[in-house]
Design a protein around this motif. Structure first.
Motif, PDB file in Angstrom:
ATOM      1  N   UNK A   1     -17.370 -15.174   1.627  1.00 29.09           N
ATOM      2  CA  UNK A   1     -17.466 -14.247   0.492  1.00 29.09           C
ATOM      3  C   UNK A   1     -17.648 -12.808   0.975  1.00 29.09           C
ATOM      4  N   UNK A   2     -18.441 -12.637   2.003  1.00 29.52           N
ATOM      5  CA  UNK A   2     -18.657 -11.295   2.553  1.00 29.52           C
ATOM      6  C   UNK A   2     -17.339 -10.721   3.064  1.00 29.52           C
ATOM      7  N   UNK A   3     -16.544 -11.531   3.731  1.00 32.98           N
ATOM      8  CA  UNK A   3     -15.251 -11.071   4.238  1.00 32.98           C
ATOM      9  C   UNK A   3     -14.330 -10.685   3.078  1.00 32.98           C
ATOM     10  N   UNK A   4     -14.354 -11.455   1.992  1.00 35.94           N
ATOM     11  CA  UNK A   4     -13.548 -11.118   0.814  1.00 35.94           C
ATOM     12  C   UNK A   4     -13.986  -9.772   0.225  1.00 35.94           C
ATOM     13  N   UNK A   5     -15.286  -9.545   0.206  1.00 42.75           N
ATOM     14  CA  UNK A   5     -15.815  -8.280  -0.312  1.00 42.75           C
ATOM     15  C   UNK A   5     -15.358  -7.119   0.575  1.00 42.75           C
ATOM     16  N   UNK A   6     -15.417  -7.304   1.883  1.00 49.24           N
ATOM     17  CA  UNK A   6     -14.961  -6.260   2.807  1.00 49.24           C
ATOM     18  C   UNK A   6     -13.479  -5.955   2.585  1.00 49.24           C
ATOM     19  N   UNK A   7     -12.684  -6.996   2.379  1.00 51.31           N
ATOM     20  CA  UNK A   7     -11.260  -6.795   2.119  1.00 51.31           C
ATOM     21  C   UNK A   7     -11.045  -6.072   0.792  1.00 51.31           C
ATOM     22  N   UNK A   8     -11.818  -6.446  -0.213  1.00 53.02           N
ATOM     23  CA  UNK A   8     -11.706  -5.823  -1.536  1.00 53.02           C
ATOM     24  C   UNK A   8     -11.929  -4.315  -1.462  1.00 53.02           C
ATOM     25  N   UNK A   9     -12.896  -3.898  -0.649  1.00 54.14           N
ATOM     26  CA  UNK A   9     -13.222  -2.480  -0.530  1.00 54.14           C
ATOM     27  C   UNK A   9     -12.569  -1.809   0.675  1.00 54.14           C
ATOM     28  N   UNK A  10     -11.718  -2.558   1.360  1.00 58.06           N
ATOM     29  CA  UNK A  10     -10.974  -2.034   2.500  1.00 58.06           C
ATOM     30  C   UNK A  10     -11.899  -1.440   3.573  1.00 58.06           C
ATOM     31  N   UNK A  11     -12.898  -2.227   3.962  1.00 56.65           N
ATOM     32  CA  UNK A  11     -13.810  -1.817   5.026  1.00 56.65           C
ATOM     33  C   UNK A  11     -13.873  -2.926   6.066  1.00 56.65           C
ATOM     34  N   UNK A  12     -14.341  -2.576   7.246  1.00 55.95           N
ATOM     35  CA  UNK A  12     -14.487  -3.568   8.305  1.00 55.95           C
ATOM     36  C   UNK A  12     -15.954  -3.969   8.429  1.00 55.95           C
ATOM     37  N   UNK A  13     -16.180  -5.088   9.079  1.00 54.86           N
ATOM     38  CA  UNK A  13     -17.545  -5.537   9.311  1.00 54.86           C
ATOM     39  C   UNK A  13     -18.284  -4.521  10.187  1.00 54.86           C
ATOM     40  N   UNK A  14     -17.570  -3.933  11.135  1.00 53.27           N
ATOM     41  CA  UNK A  14     -18.176  -2.931  12.014  1.00 53.27           C
ATOM     42  C   UNK A  14     -18.592  -1.683  11.228  1.00 53.27           C
ATOM     43  N   UNK A  15     -17.734  -1.246  10.312  1.00 56.32           N
ATOM     44  CA  UNK A  15     -18.078  -0.102   9.456  1.00 56.32           C
ATOM     45  C   UNK A  15     -19.334  -0.402   8.653  1.00 56.32           C
ATOM     46  N   UNK A  16     -19.365  -1.586   8.066  1.00 53.50           N
ATOM     47  CA  UNK A  16     -20.519  -1.979   7.257  1.00 53.50           C
ATOM     48  C   UNK A  16     -21.776  -2.003   8.116  1.00 53.50           C
ATOM     49  N   UNK A  17     -21.680  -2.610   9.296  1.00 56.68           N
ATOM     50  CA  UNK A  17     -22.840  -2.700  10.180  1.00 56.68           C
ATOM     51  C   UNK A  17     -23.317  -1.321  10.613  1.00 56.68           C
ATOM     52  N   UNK A  18     -22.398  -0.455  11.003  1.00 60.33           N
ATOM     53  CA  UNK A  18     -22.770   0.897  11.423  1.00 60.33           C
ATOM     54  C   UNK A  18     -23.443   1.668  10.288  1.00 60.33           C
ATOM     55  N   UNK A  19     -22.879   1.546   9.096  1.00 60.61           N
ATOM     56  CA  UNK A  19     -23.447   2.243   7.940  1.00 60.61           C
ATOM     57  C   UNK A  19     -24.809   1.684   7.593  1.00 60.61           C
ATOM     58  N   UNK A  20     -24.933   0.361   7.597  1.00 61.06           N
ATOM     59  CA  UNK A  20     -26.213  -0.273   7.266  1.00 61.06           C
ATOM     60  C   UNK A  20     -27.266   0.082   8.312  1.00 61.06           C
ATOM     61  N   UNK A  21     -26.880   0.093   9.576  1.00 64.14           N
ATOM     62  CA  UNK A  21     -27.810   0.481  10.643  1.00 64.14           C
ATOM     63  C   UNK A  21     -28.284   1.926  10.459  1.00 64.14           C
ATOM     64  N   UNK A  22     -27.374   2.798  10.058  1.00 66.28           N
ATOM     65  CA  UNK A  22     -27.753   4.184   9.795  1.00 66.28           C
ATOM     66  C   UNK A  22     -28.832   4.232   8.709  1.00 66.28           C
ATOM     67  N   UNK A  23     -28.611   3.501   7.626  1.00 64.37           N
ATOM     68  CA  UNK A  23     -29.595   3.494   6.536  1.00 64.37           C
ATOM     69  C   UNK A  23     -30.923   2.880   6.986  1.00 64.37           C
ATOM     70  N   UNK A  24     -30.870   1.880   7.846  1.00 64.15           N
ATOM     71  CA  UNK A  24     -32.104   1.283   8.359  1.00 64.15           C
ATOM     72  C   UNK A  24     -32.924   2.286   9.160  1.00 64.15           C
ATOM     73  N   UNK A  25     -32.256   3.209   9.809  1.00 61.35           N
ATOM     74  CA  UNK A  25     -32.952   4.227  10.594  1.00 61.35           C
ATOM     75  C   UNK A  25     -33.351   5.437   9.752  1.00 61.35           C
ATOM     76  N   UNK A  26     -32.877   5.495   8.522  1.00 61.64           N
ATOM     77  CA  UNK A  26     -33.184   6.590   7.609  1.00 61.64           C
ATOM     78  C   UNK A  26     -33.700   5.991   6.305  1.00 61.64           C
ATOM     79  N   UNK A  27     -34.960   5.585   6.330  1.00 61.09           N
ATOM     80  CA  UNK A  27     -35.510   4.777   5.244  1.00 61.09           C
ATOM     81  C   UNK A  27     -35.542   5.486   3.894  1.00 61.09           C
ATOM     82  N   UNK A  28     -35.708   6.784   3.884  1.00 63.78           N
ATOM     83  CA  UNK A  28     -35.679   7.498   2.592  1.00 63.78           C
ATOM     84  C   UNK A  28     -34.304   7.356   1.940  1.00 63.78           C
TER      85      UNK A  28
END
Length: 133
Positions: A64-91
């Motif tokens: 399901x996660x892969x389908x969601x990534x395809x739906x929004x035209x993003x890669x797992x790496x993009x998602x991980x990098x973005x999520x990691x950024x937010x994890x380091x910037x808690x506000x």
């Protein structure tokens, strides 16, 4: 020798200091990230409610996660990098998840209105407005 060790130790500590968190070059825009996270959390809740076996649930979730990534035209790496950024910037993560929670609440309210069975006391005019959307 002891002095050299002390200097090297201090330098290694300085090297371990967190660097200024720069946004990844392929960072997902906040509006899209909100939709992606809302879809992921919705899929996760549905899978958790329907799938009994943990191994099957994990496999289904990954699909399901892969389908969601395809739906929004993003890669797992993009998602991980973005999520990691937010994890380091808690506000920023808090602000992001406030929007995600609002989005999920609105989806739930719309679903309840469409079903005609609101679980909450929604005024009739608001219910009609939600159904029209």
């Amino acid at each position: 020798m002891k002095r050299l060790f002390s200097i090297l130790f201090c330098l290694s500590l300085l090297g371990c200091q967190p660097q200024e968190n720069q946004k990844p070059k392929d960072m997902i825009p906040q509006e899209k990230m909100v939709r992606v996270l809302a879809d992921i959390h919705t899929a996760e809740a549905l899978i958790e409610a329907k799938v009994i076996y943990p191994d099957t649930a994990l496999m289904t979730y990954n699909q399901e996660q892969e389908k969601i990534f395809q739906k929004y035209n993003i890669t797992q790496e993009q998602f991980k990098d973005t999520y990691d950024y937010y994890l380091q910037n808690l506000r920023e993560m808090d602000a992001l998840y406030e929007i995600v929670v609002d989005t999920l609440s609105m989806r739930e309210t719309k679903a309840e209105a469409v079903e005609g069975k609101p679980r909450r006391n929604i005024p009739a005019r608001d219910r009609e407005q939600l159904q029209a959307q």
